[in-house]
Design a protein around this motif. Sequence first.
Motif, PDB file in Angstrom:
ATOM      1  N   ARG A   1      -9.100  -5.438   1.280  1.00 30.68           N
ATOM      2  CA  ARG A   1     -10.124  -5.527   2.323  1.00 30.68           C
ATOM      3  C   ARG A   1      -9.423  -5.718   3.668  1.00 30.68           C
ATOM      4  O   ARG A   1      -8.366  -6.345   3.740  1.00 30.68           O
ATOM      5  N   HIS A   2     -10.043  -5.201   4.722  1.00 35.08           N
ATOM      6  CA  HIS A   2      -9.474  -5.293   6.068  1.00 35.08           C
ATOM      7  C   HIS A   2     -10.494  -5.914   7.004  1.00 35.08           C
ATOM      8  O   HIS A   2     -11.643  -5.481   7.036  1.00 35.08           O
ATOM      9  N   SER A   3     -10.075  -6.910   7.756  1.00 37.48           N
ATOM     10  CA  SER A   3     -10.945  -7.533   8.748  1.00 37.48           C
ATOM     11  C   SER A   3     -10.415  -7.221  10.135  1.00 37.48           C
ATOM     12  O   SER A   3      -9.223  -7.365  10.395  1.00 37.48           O
TER      13      SER A   3
ATOM     14  N   VAL B   1      -5.837  -6.453  13.108  1.00 33.75           N
ATOM     15  CA  VAL B   1      -6.354  -6.131  11.778  1.00 33.75           C
ATOM     16  C   VAL B   1      -5.694  -7.078  10.790  1.00 33.75           C
ATOM     17  O   VAL B   1      -4.466  -7.192  10.736  1.00 33.75           O
ATOM     18  N   PHE B   2      -6.514  -7.759  10.021  1.00 30.86           N
ATOM     19  CA  PHE B   2      -6.033  -8.702   9.019  1.00 30.86           C
ATOM     20  C   PHE B   2      -6.265  -8.077   7.651  1.00 30.86           C
ATOM     21  O   PHE B   2      -7.393  -7.708   7.312  1.00 30.86           O
ATOM     22  N   VAL B   3      -5.195  -7.936   6.871  1.00 30.96           N
ATOM     23  CA  VAL B   3      -5.310  -7.408   5.514  1.00 30.96           C
ATOM     24  C   VAL B   3      -5.497  -8.601   4.596  1.00 30.96           C
ATOM     25  O   VAL B   3      -4.632  -9.465   4.508  1.00 30.96           O
ATOM     26  N   GLU B   4      -6.640  -8.647   3.922  1.00 33.25           N
ATOM     27  CA  GLU B   4      -6.937  -9.781   3.057  1.00 33.25           C
ATOM     28  C   GLU B   4      -6.163  -9.673   1.754  1.00 33.25           C
ATOM     29  O   GLU B   4      -5.946  -8.569   1.261  1.00 33.25           O
ATOM     30  N   PRO B   5      -5.729 -10.824   1.204  1.00 27.22           N
ATOM     31  CA  PRO B   5      -4.942 -10.787  -0.034  1.00 27.22           C
ATOM     32  C   PRO B   5      -5.754 -10.310  -1.230  1.00 27.22           C
ATOM     33  O   PRO B   5      -6.911 -10.264  -1.230  1.00 27.22           O
TER      34      PRO B   5
END
Length: 85
Positions: free
Chosen positions: A39-41, A81-85
């Motif tokens: 998922r990407h935030s 952009v934050f890539v969720e674990p």
Amino acid sequence: AQIFTIAVNEATQDVVLTPSLVSVDGNFKLVFTGVAGRRHSVQASTDLKTWPTVITFPAGAGQIEYTDSATATTPFRFFRVFVEP
């Protein structure tokens, strides 16, 4: 002319950011290629201290686009952009 800087940190090294511009309608468009299965935030900040999430995209890969409709009312805004674990 408006200039935008996009920074990529180690945690998101697999995210490929495409040069982004303000569209004809005045909105900023962020385009990136996501990491498969994650998922990407997209987070935004006006002060580089607080980073609220403005949208989260479901797990997947391929090109992802985010259009910021607040560009006209928030002229100085930073994105990451934050890539969720």
